[in-house]
Design a protein around this motif. Structure first.
Motif, PDB file in Angstrom:
ATOM      1  N   ARG A 100     -50.388  -4.397  -3.930  1.00 53.65           N
ATOM      2  CA  ARG A 100     -51.111  -4.663  -5.212  1.00 53.65           C
ATOM      3  C   ARG A 100     -52.337  -5.070  -5.242  1.00 53.65           C
ATOM      4  N   TRP A 110     -50.455  -1.527  -8.878  1.00 50.61           N
ATOM      5  CA  TRP A 110     -49.475  -1.744  -7.920  1.00 50.61           C
ATOM      6  C   TRP A 110     -49.949  -0.703  -6.771  1.00 50.61           C
ATOM      7  N   GLU A 114     -45.195  -1.992  -3.671  1.00 48.32           N
ATOM      8  CA  GLU A 114     -44.244  -2.315  -4.903  1.00 48.32           C
ATOM      9  C   GLU A 114     -43.491  -1.017  -5.182  1.00 48.32           C
TER      10      GLU A 114
END
Length: 217
Positions: A100, A110, A114
């Motif tokens: 991110r 992101w 993530e």
């Protein structure tokens, strides 16, 4: 004539309308070939399932009412959604964004890490759901060695569960490498992409298994 020919040729000597000849990514090609062999493996399991079912129809009739179709449908939805998160992670990997670039709650910023972590979470929920279902079925007498139905149910869903678990381990490896490497290389992006091939494959196989085991009673 010479002028016209020159006009149709790019500055790199490549004819107009044609891109440079490139060699296919060998890692991606190898993964696809391997998934082809996995497809044949699951095709054999489906053949076994339908063959045994054809000669033990009464047993299937007695056993299938123990299946919790609603729970299985929810678990299937969880796995399918995980493929969406996985593909969003692929888009980030292709653009060289391993993690991110903003705060955790800023989903639009992101990176691959993530989205793949979310994919892992949903995959883990799916496997946990399968374990819960196995426990419930075992309580009503359906086990691997109880009868032909139990054997085929656990063999088909069990092998798929093993494949999902291996996929989760692959995600851990891909996610872990983003912490250990300072620069996100093309090789790492390729690893993330071919892992998505595998994950989408196990998702499609499960949809077929769900339809066969839970819907075609």
């Amino acid at each position: 004539m010479a002028t016209a020919t020159t006009a149709q040729t790019s500055e790199h000597g490549i004819p107009a309308g044609h891109g440079p000849a490139t060699r296919p990514n060998l890692t991606a090609v190898g993964t696809m070939v391997w998934l082809g062999s996995e497809l044949m493996f699951f095709a054999g399991l489906f053949a076994m399932y339908f063959t045994i079912r054809s000669v033990a129809g009464d047993l299937w009739h007695d056993r299938t009412h123990h299946l919790n179709v609603t729970f299985a449908a929810i678990n299937t939805t969880v796995l399918v959604i995980s493929s969406v998160w996985c593909q969003l992670g692929v888009f980030k990997a292709e653009h060289g964004i391993p993690h991110r670039t903003g705060k955790l709650l800023e989903v639009g910023k992101w990176g691959m890490r993530e989205w793949y972590s979310l994919t892992y979470l949903f995959g883990a929920i799916f496997v946990s759901g399968q374990v819960m279902e196995y426990s419930e079925l075992h309580e009503v007498g359906i086990s691997l060695d109880s009868d032909a139905y139990g054997s085929m149910f656990y063999i088909t869903t069990g092998f798929h569960g093993i494949h999902v678990t291996l996929g989760l381990l692959a995600f851990l490896l891909i996610i872990g490498r983003t912490f250990t490497s300072k620069n996100y290389s093309h090789h790492q992006a390729t690893g993330a992409i071919v892992t998505s091939y595998y994950w989408h494959f196990v998702d499609v196989v499960w949809i077929a298994l769900f339809a066969t085991i839970y819907l075609l009673k």
